[in-house]
Design a protein around this motif. Structure first.
Motif, PDB file in Angstrom:
ATOM      1  N   ASN A   1      49.493  44.528  62.811  1.00 14.62           N
ATOM      2  CA  ASN A   1      49.032  43.225  62.379  1.00 14.62           C
ATOM      3  C   ASN A   1      50.244  42.317  62.198  1.00 14.62           C
ATOM      4  OD1 ASN A   1      47.503  41.258  61.195  1.00 14.62           O
ATOM      5  ND2 ASN A   1      46.362  42.704  59.926  1.00 14.62           N
ATOM      6  N   ASP A   2      50.427  41.342  63.076  1.00 13.59           N
ATOM      7  CA  ASP A   2      51.673  40.582  62.950  1.00 13.59           C
ATOM      8  C   ASP A   2      51.496  39.203  62.315  1.00 13.59           C
ATOM      9  OD1 ASP A   2      50.405  39.387  64.996  1.00 13.59           O
ATOM     10  OD2 ASP A   2      51.995  39.631  66.487  1.00 13.59           O
ATOM     11  N   HIS A   3      50.278  38.889  61.838  1.00 15.03           N
ATOM     12  CA  HIS A   3      50.137  37.601  61.161  1.00 15.03           C
ATOM     13  C   HIS A   3      50.314  37.782  59.653  1.00 15.03           C
ATOM     14  CE1 HIS A   3      46.148  39.148  60.423  1.00 15.03           C
ATOM     15  NE2 HIS A   3      45.881  38.132  59.635  1.00 15.03           N
ATOM     16  N   LEU A   4      50.504  36.662  58.989  1.00 14.20           N
ATOM     17  CA  LEU A   4      50.720  36.700  57.547  1.00 14.20           C
ATOM     18  C   LEU A   4      49.416  37.050  56.826  1.00 14.20           C
ATOM     19  CD1 LEU A   4      52.981  34.675  55.480  1.00 14.20           C
ATOM     20  CD2 LEU A   4      50.586  34.362  54.890  1.00 14.20           C
ATOM     21  N   ILE A   5      49.510  37.975  55.897  1.00 16.58           N
ATOM     22  CA  ILE A   5      48.323  38.340  55.120  1.00 16.58           C
ATOM     23  C   ILE A   5      48.462  37.747  53.729  1.00 16.58           C
ATOM     24  CG2 ILE A   5      46.951  40.222  54.161  1.00 16.58           C
ATOM     25  CD1 ILE A   5      47.749  41.892  56.550  1.00 16.58           C
ATOM     26  N   TYR A   6      47.573  36.812  53.420  1.00 11.59           N
ATOM     27  CA  TYR A   6      47.649  36.107  52.145  1.00 11.59           C
ATOM     28  C   TYR A   6      46.699  36.756  51.148  1.00 11.59           C
ATOM     29  CZ  TYR A   6      47.842  32.422  48.705  1.00 11.59           C
ATOM     30  OH  TYR A   6      48.026  31.730  47.529  1.00 11.59           O
ATOM     31  N   MET A   7      47.246  37.341  50.108  1.00 12.58           N
ATOM     32  CA  MET A   7      46.398  37.949  49.076  1.00 12.58           C
ATOM     33  C   MET A   7      46.816  37.455  47.692  1.00 12.58           C
ATOM     34  SD  MET A   7      45.536  41.764  50.396  1.00 12.58           S
ATOM     35  CE  MET A   7      44.008  41.861  49.494  1.00 12.58           C
TER      36      MET A   7
ATOM     37  N   ILE B   1      33.091  39.523  49.753  1.00 16.44           N
ATOM     38  CA  ILE B   1      34.310  39.822  48.999  1.00 16.44           C
ATOM     39  C   ILE B   1      34.132  41.106  48.180  1.00 16.44           C
ATOM     40  CG2 ILE B   1      35.733  38.961  47.065  1.00 16.44           C
ATOM     41  CD1 ILE B   1      35.569  36.183  48.412  1.00 16.44           C
ATOM     42  N   SER B   2      32.942  41.342  47.676  1.00 15.76           N
ATOM     43  CA  SER B   2      32.677  42.589  46.937  1.00 15.76           C
ATOM     44  C   SER B   2      32.946  43.800  47.822  1.00 15.76           C
ATOM     45  CB  SER B   2      31.230  42.641  46.450  1.00 15.76           C
ATOM     46  OG  SER B   2      31.007  41.596  45.544  1.00 15.76           O
TER      47      SER B   2
ATOM     48  N   SER C   1      35.701  47.649  32.661  1.00 14.75           N
ATOM     49  CA  SER C   1      34.997  46.459  32.190  1.00 14.75           C
ATOM     50  C   SER C   1      34.442  45.673  33.373  1.00 14.75           C
ATOM     51  CB  SER C   1      35.943  45.579  31.356  1.00 14.75           C
ATOM     52  OG  SER C   1      37.210  45.569  31.912  1.00 14.75           O
ATOM     53  N   SER C   2      33.570  44.728  33.081  1.00 17.50           N
ATOM     54  CA  SER C   2      32.992  43.965  34.184  1.00 17.50           C
ATOM     55  C   SER C   2      34.029  42.958  34.681  1.00 17.50           C
ATOM     56  CB  SER C   2      31.687  43.303  33.778  1.00 17.50           C
ATOM     57  OG  SER C   2      31.921  42.344  32.799  1.00 17.50           O
ATOM     58  N   LYS C   3      34.184  42.946  35.987  1.00 10.31           N
ATOM     59  CA  LYS C   3      35.250  42.144  36.597  1.00 10.31           C
ATOM     60  C   LYS C   3      34.704  41.411  37.809  1.00 10.31           C
ATOM     61  CE  LYS C   3      38.229  45.545  37.408  1.00 10.31           C
ATOM     62  NZ  LYS C   3      37.444  46.649  36.903  1.00 10.31           N
ATOM     63  N   VAL C   4      35.429  40.372  38.228  1.00 13.54           N
ATOM     64  CA  VAL C   4      35.096  39.745  39.496  1.00 13.54           C
ATOM     65  C   VAL C   4      35.789  40.549  40.598  1.00 13.54           C
ATOM     66  CG1 VAL C   4      34.790  37.446  38.505  1.00 13.54           C
ATOM     67  CG2 VAL C   4      37.039  38.099  39.383  1.00 13.54           C
ATOM     68  N   PRO C   5      35.146  40.684  41.751  1.00 12.09           N
ATOM     69  CA  PRO C   5      35.757  41.485  42.815  1.00 12.09           C
ATOM     70  C   PRO C   5      36.941  40.798  43.486  1.00 12.09           C
ATOM     71  CG  PRO C   5      33.700  40.518  43.577  1.00 12.09           C
ATOM     72  CD  PRO C   5      33.810  40.187  42.115  1.00 12.09           C
TER      73      PRO C   5
ATOM     74  N   ILE D   1      50.435  45.587  40.634  1.00 11.36           N
ATOM     75  CA  ILE D   1      50.359  44.545  41.660  1.00 11.36           C
ATOM     76  C   ILE D   1      48.981  43.906  41.571  1.00 11.36           C
ATOM     77  CG2 ILE D   1      50.247  44.139  44.163  1.00 11.36           C
ATOM     78  CD1 ILE D   1      52.984  44.893  43.670  1.00 11.36           C
ATOM     79  N   ARG D   2      48.954  42.569  41.702  1.00 12.06           N
ATOM     80  CA  ARG D   2      47.676  41.866  41.736  1.00 12.06           C
ATOM     81  C   ARG D   2      47.348  41.499  43.183  1.00 12.06           C
ATOM     82  NH1 ARG D   2      47.128  35.940  39.255  1.00 12.06           N
ATOM     83  NH2 ARG D   2      48.384  35.479  41.094  1.00 12.06           N
ATOM     84  N   PHE D   3      46.179  41.932  43.632  1.00  9.60           N
ATOM     85  CA  PHE D   3      45.693  41.591  44.967  1.00  9.60           C
ATOM     86  C   PHE D   3      44.561  40.581  44.807  1.00  9.60           C
ATOM     87  CE2 PHE D   3      47.087  46.015  44.912  1.00  9.60           C
ATOM     88  CZ  PHE D   3      47.913  46.107  46.022  1.00  9.60           C
ATOM     89  N   GLY D   4      44.631  39.494  45.519  1.00  7.99           N
ATOM     90  CA  GLY D   4      43.548  38.517  45.494  1.00  7.99           C
ATOM     91  C   GLY D   4      42.807  38.567  46.824  1.00  7.99           C
ATOM     92  N   ILE D   5      41.488  38.578  46.745  1.00 12.51           N
ATOM     93  CA  ILE D   5      40.675  38.617  47.963  1.00 12.51           C
ATOM     94  C   ILE D   5      39.878  37.323  48.017  1.00 12.51           C
ATOM     95  CG2 ILE D   5      38.892  39.913  49.206  1.00 12.51           C
ATOM     96  CD1 ILE D   5      39.792  42.300  47.334  1.00 12.51           C
ATOM     97  N   GLY D   6      39.886  36.668  49.164  1.00 18.19           N
ATOM     98  CA  GLY D   6      39.263  35.357  49.218  1.00 18.19           C
ATOM     99  C   GLY D   6      38.532  35.076  50.520  1.00 18.19           C
ATOM    100  N   ARG D   7      38.235  33.810  50.711  1.00 11.82           N
ATOM    101  CA  ARG D   7      37.384  33.344  51.813  1.00 11.82           C
ATOM    102  C   ARG D   7      37.892  33.775  53.180  1.00 11.82           C
ATOM    103  NH1 ARG D   7      35.632  27.311  50.997  1.00 11.82           N
ATOM    104  NH2 ARG D   7      34.446  28.396  49.389  1.00 11.82           N
ATOM    105  N   PHE D   8      39.216  33.865  53.322  1.00 11.37           N
ATOM    106  CA  PHE D   8      39.745  34.125  54.667  1.00 11.37           C
ATOM    107  C   PHE D   8      40.308  35.545  54.820  1.00 11.37           C
ATOM    108  CE2 PHE D   8      40.049  29.573  53.632  1.00 11.37           C
ATOM    109  CZ  PHE D   8      39.089  29.103  54.518  1.00 11.37           C
ATOM    110  N   THR D   9      40.032  36.407  53.847  1.00  9.10           N
ATOM    111  CA  THR D   9      40.477  37.805  53.947  1.00  9.10           C
ATOM    112  C   THR D   9      39.557  38.558  54.901  1.00  9.10           C
ATOM    113  OG1 THR D   9      41.109  37.646  51.608  1.00  9.10           O
ATOM    114  CG2 THR D   9      41.085  39.845  52.586  1.00  9.10           C
TER     115      THR D   9
END
Ligand SMILES: *Cc1c(COP(=O)(O)O)cnc(C)c1O
Length: 411
Positions: free
Chosen positions: A2-8, A265-266, A290-294, A350-358
């Motif tokens: 995978n040679d593109h930038l992965i934004y998380m 995203i879930s 605990s209950s969390k957002v995915p 480490i914090r991983f963020g998952i979003g619209r373009f993941t």
């Protein structure tokens, strides 16, 4: 490969959705009238602001006049803290917040000292605010309780309805920093008994530099920024039309696509957690039960350092060790510390963020890269060696990289 930038790093900021950008574009060079001017160009701008205001209010299920545009959630938070202080307090004013707030709240409270005394509520190991302690802390001088709705580092959701009920019973105003709640959980301001709530557009694929504060009618909020009486006099200054239009469109997209986006995203979130847990021994999710957002996954990979993992991932994978506001410092996250996360997990999180373009491919690539990097670092880590040799790690004091790695061969 995978040679593109992965934004998380979505919890730090999101890219502007191109549809948002397209909606904003005409309001820079063509429809540039001052929305407060009394002529056709002004009216056109004011109409655009009103449409945006309604899009946001509709998404929040509130009256449009209760939504005030600000420069972002930082301003909204500080306005809530400072604007609510009784002008002539007979006694000391008291406010209550938590140990896991965004720096704008914690720093805002520090600045008010000693005019205002702040109680900082502890949280459980799972990152949930202590409700008994909240009840006990409210006094006759308490003018505000401010609790973050969804934490930006762990994704943990607070029991907002219960907090609101306590505040209502005790007659105290409740402010919530709902920046990370927007677009991730249903915003139920009425049910939460919220007087004030903060939002930001750039966390939901809108432009940077604009946000909002919800001000329920009858809330005694004084302006910090006075001017020409704009926005009910609560926030003076010319309304930034393109930014408001962008915020409205961002909410319009959330309203139309939020449900399907949440489901997608879930799935990605589960895939990431499962993949990392299976490929990295002793990995742990912070705030696990605990209950969390995915959208936000915070994990520790003990016996290596979070910063080293990030460096090893290089410039093509963007993640974070804490919040963006604190990750340039090497101090561990105040949020994880408040949760009493074990030192070895704290330092390696480490914090991983998952979003619209993941994408699924992004997730799989990140799992591989992180697993390989943790393995590589553990192979060089004296702590990992000790742990594998059966040393009781609770008796070993954590030290920063310099002292521990100097005599190890570089790989
Ligand atoms: C990003 C963020 C803020 C600050 O928002 P800005 O619009 O960048 O000022 C405040 N609170 C939380 C929880 C955030 O995630």
């Amino acid at each position: 490969m995978n040679d593109h930038l992965i934004y998380m790093d979505y919890p730090a900021t999101t890219p502007c959705d191109e549809r948002v950008f397209d909606k904003m574009a005409p309001y820079f060079c063509e429809l540039y009238g001052n929305p407060h001017s009394w002529h056709s160009m002004g009216w056109a701008s004011m109409h655009a602001v009103e449409v945006a205001n309604k899009q946001i209010a509709d998404y929040l299920c509130v009256d449009p006049s209760d939504v005030i545009f600000t420069s972002g959630a930082t301003e909204s938070n500080v306005l809530a803290l400072r604007g609510m202080i009784p002008p002539k307090s007979p006694k000391e004013s008291h406010l209550i917040t938590t140990a896991i707030e965004h720096p704008s709240i914690l720093e805002g409270c520090r600045q008010l000292h000693p005019q205002v005394i702040t109680t900082i509520l502890p949280v459980s190991n799972e990152g949930i605010v202590d409700l008994d302690e909240l009840s006990r802390s409210i006094t006759d001088d308490t003018y505000l309780v401010s609790v973050i709705a969804v934490n930006n580092e762990t994704g943990v959701i607070q029991p907002l309805e219960q907090i609101g009920a306590i505040c209502k019973e005790r007659g105290v105003h409740f402010h919530t920093d709902a920046t990370q709640a927007l677009g991730k959980i249903p915003i139920e301001l009425e049910k939460w008994n919220v007087s004030l709530a903060s939002f930001s557009a750039h966390k939901v694929y809108g432009p940077k530099g604009v946000g909002a504060i919800y001000v329920r009618k009858g809330t005694p909020l004084r302006p910090l920024q006075v001017g020409g009486g704009q926005q009910r006099g609560i926030r003076g200054g010319t309304i930034p039309v393109p930014l408001c239009v962008g915020s409205g469109e961002a909410c319009r997209i959330l309203a139309d696509e939020g449900a399907s986006e949440f489901a997608r995203i879930s799935e990605l979130s589960e895939r990431l957690v499962t993949g990392l847990m299976l490929s990295i021994p002793y990995a742990q999710v912070n705030g696990g039960t605990s209950s969390k957002v995915p959208h936000i996954v915070n994990m520790g990979f003990p016996y290596v350092e979070g910063e080293s993992i990030m460096m090893g991932l290089g410039s093509d994978v963007c993640v974070s060790t804490g919040s963006a506001c604190s990750s340039d410092r090497l101090t561990p996250s105040h949020v994880l510390q408040a949760m009493h996360v074990n030192e070895y997990f704290l330092q390696s999180s480490i914090r991983f963020g998952i979003g619209r373009f993941t994408t699924v491919a992004d997730i799989d690539h990140v799992i591989c890269r992180v697993a390989a990097e943790v393995q590589r670092l553990r192979d060089m880590s004296p702590l990992w060696e000790m742990f594998n040799n059966g040393v009781d790690m609770n008796k070993i004091k954590w030290e920063r990289r310099s002292s521990l790695r100097r005599d190890r061969p570089a790989a």
